[in-house]
Scaffold this motif. Structure first.
Motif, PDB file in Angstrom:
ATOM      1  N   GLY A  47     -17.586  14.642 -13.518  1.00 56.86           N
ATOM      2  CA  GLY A  47     -16.723  13.482 -13.475  1.00 56.86           C
ATOM      3  C   GLY A  47     -16.851  12.741 -12.155  1.00 56.86           C
ATOM      4  O   GLY A  47     -17.694  13.062 -11.313  1.00 56.86           O
ATOM      5  N   ALA A  48     -16.003  11.739 -11.968  1.00 59.83           N
ATOM      6  CA  ALA A  48     -16.040  10.941 -10.748  1.00 59.83           C
ATOM      7  C   ALA A  48     -15.802  11.824  -9.529  1.00 59.83           C
ATOM      8  O   ALA A  48     -14.951  12.712  -9.537  1.00 59.83           O
ATOM      9  N   THR A  49     -16.571  11.583  -8.475  1.00 57.08           N
ATOM     10  CA  THR A  49     -16.399  12.314  -7.213  1.00 57.08           C
ATOM     11  C   THR A  49     -15.946  11.396  -6.092  1.00 57.08           C
ATOM     12  O   THR A  49     -15.705  11.849  -4.979  1.00 57.08           O
ATOM     13  N   THR A  50     -15.850  10.096  -6.362  1.00 53.56           N
ATOM     14  CA  THR A  50     -15.387   9.128  -5.374  1.00 53.56           C
ATOM     15  C   THR A  50     -14.155   8.416  -5.911  1.00 53.56           C
ATOM     16  O   THR A  50     -13.816   8.529  -7.089  1.00 53.56           O
ATOM     17  N   SER A  51     -13.506   7.664  -5.045  1.00 54.68           N
ATOM     18  CA  SER A  51     -12.221   7.083  -5.432  1.00 54.68           C
ATOM     19  C   SER A  51     -12.365   5.974  -6.461  1.00 54.68           C
ATOM     20  O   SER A  51     -11.535   5.815  -7.341  1.00 54.68           O
ATOM     21  N   ARG A  52     -13.428   5.168  -6.369  1.00 53.50           N
ATOM     22  CA  ARG A  52     -13.660   4.061  -7.315  1.00 53.50           C
ATOM     23  C   ARG A  52     -12.363   3.313  -7.576  1.00 53.50           C
ATOM     24  O   ARG A  52     -11.773   2.756  -6.672  1.00 53.50           O
ATOM     25  N   ALA A  53     -11.925   3.269  -8.843  1.00 55.11           N
ATOM     26  CA  ALA A  53     -10.649   2.611  -9.151  1.00 55.11           C
ATOM     27  C   ALA A  53      -9.520   3.438  -8.556  1.00 55.11           C
ATOM     28  O   ALA A  53      -9.404   4.629  -8.839  1.00 55.11           O
ATOM     29  N   ALA A  54      -8.694   2.813  -7.729  1.00 52.43           N
ATOM     30  CA  ALA A  54      -7.672   3.577  -7.010  1.00 52.43           C
ATOM     31  C   ALA A  54      -6.271   3.025  -7.203  1.00 52.43           C
ATOM     32  O   ALA A  54      -5.331   3.520  -6.599  1.00 52.43           O
ATOM     33  N   VAL A  55      -6.122   2.008  -8.039  1.00 49.87           N
ATOM     34  CA  VAL A  55      -4.836   1.338  -8.219  1.00 49.87           C
ATOM     35  C   VAL A  55      -4.290   1.656  -9.606  1.00 49.87           C
ATOM     36  O   VAL A  55      -4.984   1.488 -10.610  1.00 49.87           O
ATOM     37  N   ILE A  56      -3.029   2.104  -9.657  1.00 50.53           N
ATOM     38  CA  ILE A  56      -2.350   2.332 -10.939  1.00 50.53           C
ATOM     39  C   ILE A  56      -1.076   1.496 -10.920  1.00 50.53           C
ATOM     40  O   ILE A  56      -0.215   1.664 -10.063  1.00 50.53           O
ATOM     41  N   PRO A 105       8.668   0.477  -9.953  1.00 52.07           N
ATOM     42  CA  PRO A 105       8.586  -0.824  -9.279  1.00 52.07           C
ATOM     43  C   PRO A 105       7.715  -0.770  -8.014  1.00 52.07           C
ATOM     44  O   PRO A 105       8.176  -1.010  -6.892  1.00 52.07           O
ATOM     45  N   TYR A 106       6.447  -0.476  -8.238  1.00 47.65           N
ATOM     46  CA  TYR A 106       5.503  -0.356  -7.126  1.00 47.65           C
ATOM     47  C   TYR A 106       4.094  -0.247  -7.680  1.00 47.65           C
ATOM     48  O   TYR A 106       3.890  -0.110  -8.894  1.00 47.65           O
ATOM     49  N   THR A 107       3.139  -0.304  -6.773  1.00 45.89           N
ATOM     50  CA  THR A 107       1.754   0.046  -7.083  1.00 45.89           C
ATOM     51  C   THR A 107       1.525   1.466  -6.604  1.00 45.89           C
ATOM     52  O   THR A 107       1.993   1.849  -5.528  1.00 45.89           O
ATOM     53  N   LEU A 108       0.821   2.263  -7.396  1.00 45.53           N
ATOM     54  CA  LEU A 108       0.480   3.626  -7.002  1.00 45.53           C
ATOM     55  C   LEU A 108      -0.989   3.667  -6.630  1.00 45.53           C
ATOM     56  O   LEU A 108      -1.851   3.238  -7.400  1.00 45.53           O
ATOM     57  N   MET A 109      -1.283   4.184  -5.446  1.00 44.27           N
ATOM     58  CA  MET A 109      -2.658   4.321  -4.979  1.00 44.27           C
ATOM     59  C   MET A 109      -3.080   5.775  -5.123  1.00 44.27           C
ATOM     60  O   MET A 109      -2.472   6.680  -4.533  1.00 44.27           O
ATOM     61  N   LEU A 110      -4.112   6.012  -5.910  1.00 51.55           N
ATOM     62  CA  LEU A 110      -4.619   7.362  -6.154  1.00 51.55           C
ATOM     63  C   LEU A 110      -6.076   7.267  -6.551  1.00 51.55           C
ATOM     64  O   LEU A 110      -6.452   6.445  -7.395  1.00 51.55           O
ATOM     65  N   SER A 111      -6.904   8.110  -5.963  1.00 49.73           N
ATOM     66  CA  SER A 111      -8.330   8.118  -6.260  1.00 49.73           C
ATOM     67  C   SER A 111      -8.601   8.317  -7.742  1.00 49.73           C
ATOM     68  O   SER A 111      -7.960   9.136  -8.415  1.00 49.73           O
ATOM     69  N   GLN A 112      -9.568   7.568  -8.275  1.00 46.04           N
ATOM     70  CA  GLN A 112      -9.971   7.767  -9.667  1.00 46.04           C
ATOM     71  C   GLN A 112     -10.418   9.196  -9.907  1.00 46.04           C
ATOM     72  O   GLN A 112     -10.158   9.766 -10.976  1.00 46.04           O
ATOM     73  N   VAL A 235      -6.924  -4.458   2.221  1.00 45.46           N
ATOM     74  CA  VAL A 235      -6.783  -3.122   2.788  1.00 45.46           C
ATOM     75  C   VAL A 235      -5.600  -2.442   2.108  1.00 45.46           C
ATOM     76  O   VAL A 235      -4.504  -3.009   2.052  1.00 45.46           O
ATOM     77  N   ALA A 236      -5.823  -1.247   1.565  1.00 43.52           N
ATOM     78  CA  ALA A 236      -4.775  -0.539   0.827  1.00 43.52           C
ATOM     79  C   ALA A 236      -4.760   0.931   1.239  1.00 43.52           C
ATOM     80  O   ALA A 236      -5.823   1.528   1.452  1.00 43.52           O
ATOM     81  N   PRO A 237      -3.573   1.531   1.349  1.00 44.19           N
ATOM     82  CA  PRO A 237      -3.495   2.943   1.732  1.00 44.19           C
ATOM     83  C   PRO A 237      -3.880   3.859   0.575  1.00 44.19           C
ATOM     84  O   PRO A 237      -3.622   3.556  -0.589  1.00 44.19           O
ATOM     85  N   LEU A 238      -4.497   4.985   0.918  1.00 43.65           N
ATOM     86  CA  LEU A 238      -4.833   6.036  -0.029  1.00 43.65           C
ATOM     87  C   LEU A 238      -4.217   7.347   0.434  1.00 43.65           C
ATOM     88  O   LEU A 238      -3.855   7.487   1.610  1.00 43.65           O
ATOM     89  N   PRO A 239      -4.094   8.331  -0.454  1.00 46.29           N
ATOM     90  CA  PRO A 239      -3.625   9.647  -0.007  1.00 46.29           C
ATOM     91  C   PRO A 239      -4.524  10.215   1.093  1.00 46.29           C
ATOM     92  O   PRO A 239      -5.703   9.878   1.195  1.00 46.29           O
ATOM     93  N   GLY A 240      -3.944  11.077   1.919  1.00 46.30           N
ATOM     94  CA  GLY A 240      -4.710  11.734   2.972  1.00 46.30           C
ATOM     95  C   GLY A 240      -4.939  10.877   4.200  1.00 46.30           C
ATOM     96  O   GLY A 240      -5.821  11.170   5.013  1.00 46.30           O
ATOM     97  N   GLY A 313      -7.161  -7.500  -7.905  1.00 45.21           N
ATOM     98  CA  GLY A 313      -5.875  -7.051  -8.429  1.00 45.21           C
ATOM     99  C   GLY A 313      -5.874  -5.653  -8.993  1.00 45.21           C
ATOM    100  O   GLY A 313      -4.843  -5.173  -9.466  1.00 45.21           O
ATOM    101  N   GLY A 314      -7.019  -4.967  -8.976  1.00 49.17           N
ATOM    102  CA  GLY A 314      -7.070  -3.591  -9.450  1.00 49.17           C
ATOM    103  C   GLY A 314      -6.650  -3.444 -10.903  1.00 49.17           C
ATOM    104  O   GLY A 314      -5.874  -2.559 -11.262  1.00 49.17           O
TER     105      GLY A 314
END
Length: 406
Positions: A47-56, A105-112, A235-240, A313-314
């Motif tokens: 499966g994916a090993t990089t973040s790619r799509a990161a917006v939920i 009521p937010y955007t969630l940032m998480l690696s694909q 620029v968007a924050p990611l986990p870690g 816009g992810g």
């Protein structure tokens, strides 16, 4: 069972899913939760090993709640309630997602990659497993179980399709399935085999995509869009403690470096940003395309197999996951006898217009982002400031980005 491709198929199973990205996995989880028999195959070795799509987005989390996945993802992602438009360190406009009428009521940032891992774990708990390095070779309508038309191919116990799968050792297997979902991306073999047109065009500009370790003074709970004469950067924050960087460029480097990202932020960012390291980076070009139909008999398209568009816009993975959960639920209803096969027409009737709206939104955003020349970019920046001065317009745009109007 592995066979020579000429031997009769065994089964049938309820649904064969081709493609095990977030879309295919979401469809598989939806179907397995409803008791359907599912096989999910993917040509890639992993499966994916990089973040790619990161917006939920909010609407996607609402949909994922229906298959008991939302809380799991929220627990691992970064909650981002604000989207700001900036000129350097100066804030020009702020979209506040907190007031949206949604449980999320937010955007969630998480690696694909992590999204896929969590969906795969849920599928495994339901007794499912991804079959890796297994490719769709071809398929055809089965002789039994319907005529392949709108009236319900694959229902009433017969196979709608017989797929020929190619395994890593070169052997072939015939799989009889009542339905097939093509979730196999923009170059979809399923779509090509069915001869479904995929019309659209490619943008001239290219994009830099990079995940970095970054030091700067701006808030960690915002997605920031910077306007500059040299182009845009998001620029968007990611986990870690990482950050996602997306920037428009006339000709982006094939493999962006720390120095490349630092130069982009120095030119377009708030000042004082320091890029310590590059976790992953890529150049990509984007297109906007839409499948002529989402269904051919017992075969359905979902995600990038059905629609592709700019990453502005992810929106992409979100649109695909929503496709998958709706389609999986409709198929489960029909397979379980709770609804007639005519209910399946709802899928295209609801999801294709949603894709059209997203393509229109991201096309406008991308064309604005890639304007050439300081005069045009100056006019663009002034227009953005004027439009987003209105609270009503800010709320409307936030709802569209969150896909609550999709």
């Amino acid at each position: 069972m592995v066979t020579s491709g000429s031997e009769p198929a065994r089964g049938p199973i309820d649904v064969l899913i081709v493609g095990a990205g977030p879309v295919g996995l979401a469809a598989a989880v939806t179907l397995r939760r409803r008791g359907a028999s599912v096989r999910i195959v993917d040509a890639a070795p992993q499966g994916a090993t990089t973040s790619r799509a990161a917006v939920i987005h909010a609407r996607t989390l609402e949909v994922l709640e229906s298959i008991d996945m939302a809380a799991t993802l929220v627990g691992e992602g970064v909650v981002v309630p604000d989207f700001t438009v900036r000129d350097g360190a100066r804030t020009l406009a702020r979209l506040d997602f907190r007031g949206l009428r949604t449980p999320y009521p937010y955007t969630l940032m998480l690696s694909q990659a992590r999204t896929e891992e969590l969906l795969h774990a849920a599928l495994a708990e339901l007794g499912g497993e991804v079959e890796r390095e297994v490719e769709l070779d071809t398929f055809m309508r089965a002789n039994s179980g319907g005529d392949g038309g709108e009236g319900g191919a694959g229902v009433a116990g017969g196979a709608g399709e017989v797929a020929v799968l190619r395994h890593p050792d070169g052997t072939h297997e015939q799989v009889a399935a009542r339905f097939v979902i093509g979730a196999d991306g923009s170059r979809s073999r399923v779509r090509q085999e069915r001869g479904i047109a995929f019309d659209g065009s490619e943008y001239a500009a290219s994009f830099v995509l990079a995940d970095v370790v970054l030091r700067w003074s701006l808030p960690a709970d915002e997605v920031q869009l910077f306007l500059a004469t040299r182009g845009l950067v998001v620029v968007a924050p990611l986990p870690g403690g990482r950050h996602r960087i997306v920037a428009t460029m006339d000709e982006a480097p094939a493999q962006p470096t720390v120095a490349d990202v630092q130069h982009i932020l120095d030119e377009r960012g708030p000042g004082g940003a320091v890029v310590d390291s590059l976790v992953w980076g890529s150049r990509f070009r984007v297109a906007h395309r839409l499948a002529a139909t989402y269904r051919d008999g017992a075969v359905f398209l979902a995600g990038d197999a059905a629609h592709v568009h700019s990453p502005a816009g992810g929106q992409g993975m979100n649109l695909g996951i929503q496709d998958a959960v709706l389609l999986g639920g409709l198929l489960a209803d029909v397979l379980g006898g709770g609804r007639g096969a005519d209910a399946l027409a709802q899928y295209e009737r609801l999801r294709r217009p949603a894709a059209r709206r997203v393509i229109a939104l991201t096309d406008r955003m991308t064309r604005m982002a890639t304007l050439r020349g300081p005069i045009l970019r100056g006019l663009r920046d002034g227009a953005i400031r004027a439009v987003l001065h209105s609270r009503r317009r800010r709320t409307a745009l936030a709802r569209r980005i969150a896909q609550l109007d999709a």
